[in-house]
Design a protein around this motif. Structure first.
Motif, PDB file in Angstrom:
ATOM      1  N   GLY A 173       6.899  15.989   7.106  1.00  0.00           N
ATOM      2  CA  GLY A 173       8.270  16.133   7.613  1.00  0.00           C
ATOM      3  C   GLY A 173       9.125  14.922   7.294  1.00  0.00           C
ATOM      4  N   MET A 174       8.566  13.738   7.507  1.00  0.00           N
ATOM      5  CA  MET A 174       9.312  12.498   7.214  1.00  0.00           C
ATOM      6  C   MET A 174       9.545  12.336   5.716  1.00  0.00           C
ATOM      7  SD  MET A 174       7.843   9.615   9.863  1.00  0.00           S
ATOM      8  CE  MET A 174       9.095   8.419   9.356  1.00  0.00           C
ATOM      9  N   LEU A 175       8.533  12.670   4.937  1.00  0.00           N
ATOM     10  CA  LEU A 175       8.654  12.574   3.478  1.00  0.00           C
ATOM     11  C   LEU A 175       9.773  13.497   2.988  1.00  0.00           C
ATOM     12  CD1 LEU A 175       7.234  11.118   1.135  1.00  0.00           C
ATOM     13  CD2 LEU A 175       5.564  12.967   1.059  1.00  0.00           C
ATOM     14  N   ASN A 176       9.813  14.691   3.535  1.00  0.00           N
ATOM     15  CA  ASN A 176      10.836  15.654   3.152  1.00  0.00           C
ATOM     16  C   ASN A 176      12.238  15.169   3.555  1.00  0.00           C
ATOM     17  OD1 ASN A 176      11.755  18.209   2.169  1.00  0.00           O
ATOM     18  ND2 ASN A 176      11.905  18.923   4.281  1.00  0.00           N
ATOM     19  N   LYS A 177      12.326  14.618   4.766  1.00  0.00           N
ATOM     20  CA  LYS A 177      13.624  14.154   5.285  1.00  0.00           C
ATOM     21  C   LYS A 177      14.142  12.949   4.486  1.00  0.00           C
ATOM     22  CE  LYS A 177      14.926  11.789   9.360  1.00  0.00           C
ATOM     23  NZ  LYS A 177      14.570  11.462  10.746  1.00  0.00           N
TER      24      LYS A 177
ATOM     25  N   LYS B 256      12.551   0.274  -0.935  1.00  0.00           N
ATOM     26  CA  LYS B 256      12.843   1.516  -0.190  1.00  0.00           C
ATOM     27  C   LYS B 256      11.551   2.244   0.179  1.00  0.00           C
ATOM     28  CE  LYS B 256      13.566   4.545  -4.232  1.00  0.00           C
ATOM     29  NZ  LYS B 256      14.502   5.472  -4.909  1.00  0.00           N
ATOM     30  N   ARG B 257      10.545   2.138  -0.688  1.00  0.00           N
ATOM     31  CA  ARG B 257       9.259   2.787  -0.381  1.00  0.00           C
ATOM     32  C   ARG B 257       8.555   2.057   0.762  1.00  0.00           C
ATOM     33  NH1 ARG B 257       7.606   2.930  -6.692  1.00  0.00           N
ATOM     34  NH2 ARG B 257       8.880   4.701  -7.366  1.00  0.00           N
ATOM     35  N   ILE B 258       8.635   0.729   0.736  1.00  0.00           N
ATOM     36  CA  ILE B 258       8.011  -0.067   1.800  1.00  0.00           C
ATOM     37  C   ILE B 258       8.687   0.228   3.139  1.00  0.00           C
ATOM     38  CG2 ILE B 258       7.626  -2.431   2.628  1.00  0.00           C
ATOM     39  CD1 ILE B 258       5.818  -1.676   0.262  1.00  0.00           C
ATOM     40  N   ARG B 259      10.024   0.336   3.143  1.00  0.00           N
ATOM     41  CA  ARG B 259      10.753   0.656   4.386  1.00  0.00           C
ATOM     42  C   ARG B 259      10.312   2.012   4.932  1.00  0.00           C
ATOM     43  NH1 ARG B 259      14.800  -1.911   1.565  1.00  0.00           N
ATOM     44  NH2 ARG B 259      15.790  -0.008   0.779  1.00  0.00           N
ATOM     45  N   PHE B 260      10.149   2.967   4.031  1.00  0.00           N
ATOM     46  CA  PHE B 260       9.684   4.296   4.461  1.00  0.00           C
ATOM     47  C   PHE B 260       8.289   4.204   5.085  1.00  0.00           C
ATOM     48  CE2 PHE B 260       7.171   8.128   3.335  1.00  0.00           C
ATOM     49  CZ  PHE B 260       7.803   9.030   4.172  1.00  0.00           C
ATOM     50  N   GLN B 261       7.380   3.512   4.421  1.00  0.00           N
ATOM     51  CA  GLN B 261       6.010   3.382   4.948  1.00  0.00           C
ATOM     52  C   GLN B 261       6.005   2.755   6.337  1.00  0.00           C
ATOM     53  OE1 GLN B 261       3.842   0.977   2.141  1.00  0.00           O
ATOM     54  NE2 GLN B 261       4.595   2.171   0.420  1.00  0.00           N
ATOM     55  N   LYS B 262       6.822   1.713   6.519  1.00  0.00           N
ATOM     56  CA  LYS B 262       6.859   1.024   7.817  1.00  0.00           C
ATOM     57  C   LYS B 262       7.405   1.941   8.900  1.00  0.00           C
ATOM     58  CE  LYS B 262       6.849  -3.744   6.250  1.00  0.00           C
ATOM     59  NZ  LYS B 262       7.567  -5.009   6.079  1.00  0.00           N
ATOM     60  N   GLN B 263       8.371   2.756   8.542  1.00  0.00           N
ATOM     61  CA  GLN B 263       8.924   3.715   9.499  1.00  0.00           C
ATOM     62  C   GLN B 263       7.880   4.772   9.860  1.00  0.00           C
ATOM     63  OE1 GLN B 263      11.782   3.040  10.832  1.00  0.00           O
ATOM     64  NE2 GLN B 263      11.791   4.817  12.215  1.00  0.00           N
ATOM     65  N   VAL B 264       7.116   5.224   8.869  1.00  0.00           N
ATOM     66  CA  VAL B 264       6.026   6.179   9.129  1.00  0.00           C
ATOM     67  C   VAL B 264       5.004   5.574  10.081  1.00  0.00           C
ATOM     68  CG1 VAL B 264       4.046   7.352   8.075  1.00  0.00           C
ATOM     69  CG2 VAL B 264       6.280   7.458   6.957  1.00  0.00           C
ATOM     70  N   SER B 265       4.611   4.350   9.790  1.00  0.00           N
ATOM     71  CA  SER B 265       3.630   3.654  10.636  1.00  0.00           C
ATOM     72  C   SER B 265       4.121   3.570  12.079  1.00  0.00           C
ATOM     73  CB  SER B 265       3.390   2.249  10.072  1.00  0.00           C
ATOM     74  OG  SER B 265       2.626   1.486  10.967  1.00  0.00           O
ATOM     75  N   PHE B 266       5.413   3.233  12.226  1.00  0.00           N
ATOM     76  CA  PHE B 266       6.006   3.080  13.559  1.00  0.00           C
ATOM     77  C   PHE B 266       6.137   4.426  14.273  1.00  0.00           C
ATOM     78  CE2 PHE B 266       9.988   3.123  16.058  1.00  0.00           C
ATOM     79  CZ  PHE B 266       9.593   2.276  17.095  1.00  0.00           C
TER      80      PHE B 266
ATOM     81  N   ILE C  32      -2.600   0.585   8.813  1.00  0.00           N
ATOM     82  CA  ILE C  32      -1.983   0.332   7.510  1.00  0.00           C
ATOM     83  C   ILE C  32      -1.066  -0.870   7.600  1.00  0.00           C
ATOM     84  CG2 ILE C  32      -2.064   2.729   6.671  1.00  0.00           C
ATOM     85  CD1 ILE C  32       0.870   3.047   7.420  1.00  0.00           C
ATOM     86  N   SER C  33      -0.964  -1.611   6.508  1.00  0.00           N
ATOM     87  CA  SER C  33       0.055  -2.655   6.402  1.00  0.00           C
ATOM     88  C   SER C  33       0.681  -2.546   5.022  1.00  0.00           C
ATOM     89  CB  SER C  33      -0.545  -4.042   6.631  1.00  0.00           C
ATOM     90  OG  SER C  33      -1.653  -4.238   5.794  1.00  0.00           O
ATOM     91  N   SER C  34       1.997  -2.687   4.972  1.00  0.00           N
ATOM     92  CA  SER C  34       2.746  -2.490   3.738  1.00  0.00           C
ATOM     93  C   SER C  34       3.147  -3.834   3.137  1.00  0.00           C
ATOM     94  CB  SER C  34       3.994  -1.652   4.014  1.00  0.00           C
ATOM     95  OG  SER C  34       3.629  -0.387   4.511  1.00  0.00           O
ATOM     96  N   VAL C  35       2.949  -3.960   1.837  1.00  0.00           N
ATOM     97  CA  VAL C  35       3.270  -5.213   1.137  1.00  0.00           C
ATOM     98  C   VAL C  35       4.164  -4.890  -0.052  1.00  0.00           C
ATOM     99  CG1 VAL C  35       2.334  -7.154  -0.176  1.00  0.00           C
ATOM    100  CG2 VAL C  35       1.077  -6.270   1.809  1.00  0.00           C
ATOM    101  N   GLU C  36       5.330  -5.565  -0.098  1.00  0.00           N
ATOM    102  CA  GLU C  36       6.240  -5.400  -1.232  1.00  0.00           C
ATOM    103  C   GLU C  36       5.933  -6.480  -2.262  1.00  0.00           C
ATOM    104  OE1 GLU C  36      11.014  -5.481  -2.292  1.00  0.00           O
ATOM    105  OE2 GLU C  36      10.400  -5.229  -0.206  1.00  0.00           O
ATOM    106  N   SER C  37       5.306  -6.075  -3.363  1.00  0.00           N
ATOM    107  CA  SER C  37       4.923  -7.039  -4.393  1.00  0.00           C
ATOM    108  C   SER C  37       4.513  -6.293  -5.654  1.00  0.00           C
ATOM    109  CB  SER C  37       3.742  -7.891  -3.898  1.00  0.00           C
ATOM    110  OG  SER C  37       3.243  -8.719  -4.932  1.00  0.00           O
TER     111      SER C  37
END
Length: 206
Positions: A30-34, A101-111, A118-123
């Motif tokens: 659902g989040m991925l679609n939105k 933008k992908r990292i922001r999405f992942q963090k929002q999913v986690s939250f 999971i931990s997201s790293v932008e690199s």
């Protein structure tokens, strides 16, 4: 509708899931679609197709994971890392991507979904130098196995291995595996409702 399909697909690959895990997987779709409408995270537009091409395509790897610490390199919106993290709460996953933008999405999913392993790293992968190495280095994003091994060679622990998620296997690609690496196992995967070849290559350092 999606939840009934998920139930059937999980039964088909013989992967037990709790009610909470199923809800997290559906909510992730659902989040991925939105978010996809604004952020263009994936070329797959339809939630039913996402369930097959993103969720199940990731989960068919789950029973083959060995160890506790994994890194998903070039994870994009969190694939295969987020579905695998949902189904393996005892394992930890680092999600590595170079796009904010992908990292922001992942963090929002986690939250929002309460995924705590999971931990997201932008690199960029070659710039990422973790103190703790990994039991498993996962990727389904790399164009070639050669690139994956060249750029990620510094990530596995001494006993760690690479998990390359591939479609159709290419003989030429298999012959160009860099020296110092050996393919330990090639596993043919079957994704429900997907009439395309899928393979998992387990690769170790010699």
């Amino acid at each position: 509708m999606l939840s009934a399909q998920l139930e059937a697909y999980l039964a088909e690959i013989n992967l037990p899931a709790t009610a909470e895990q199923k809800k997290q997987l559906i909510d992730f779709v659902g989040m991925l679609n939105k978010w996809n409408k604004a952020y263009n995270l994936t070329s797959v537009r339809d939630p039913e197709a996402m369930l097959i091409r993103h969720i199940m395509d990731s989960l068919v790897v789950s029973k083959h994971l060995q160890g506790e610490r994994f890194i998903d390199v070039g994870t994009g919106p969190g694939l295969p890392g987020i579905p695998l993290a949902i189904m393996n709460p005892d394992k930890k996953f680092v999600l590595l991507d170079s796009l904010g933008k992908r990292i922001r999405f992942q963090k929002q999913v986690s939250f929002e979904l309460g995924i705590h392993n999971i931990s997201s790293v932008e690199s960029r992968v070659e710039a990422y130098q973790p103190e703790d190495k990994f039991d498993g280095v996962l990727s389904r994003a790399f164009a070639s196995i050669q690139d994956m091994l060249t750029w990620c060679h510094h990530l596995p622990a001494e006993h760690g291995q690479f998990y390359a998620l591939k479609g159709q296997l290419n003989d030429e690609e298999m012959q160009h595996i860099p020296s110092g690496f050996v393919v330990k196992e090639v596993i043919e995967l079957k994704v429900p409702k997907l009439d395309e070849k899928r393979h998992l290559l387990k690769i170790i350092k010699e």
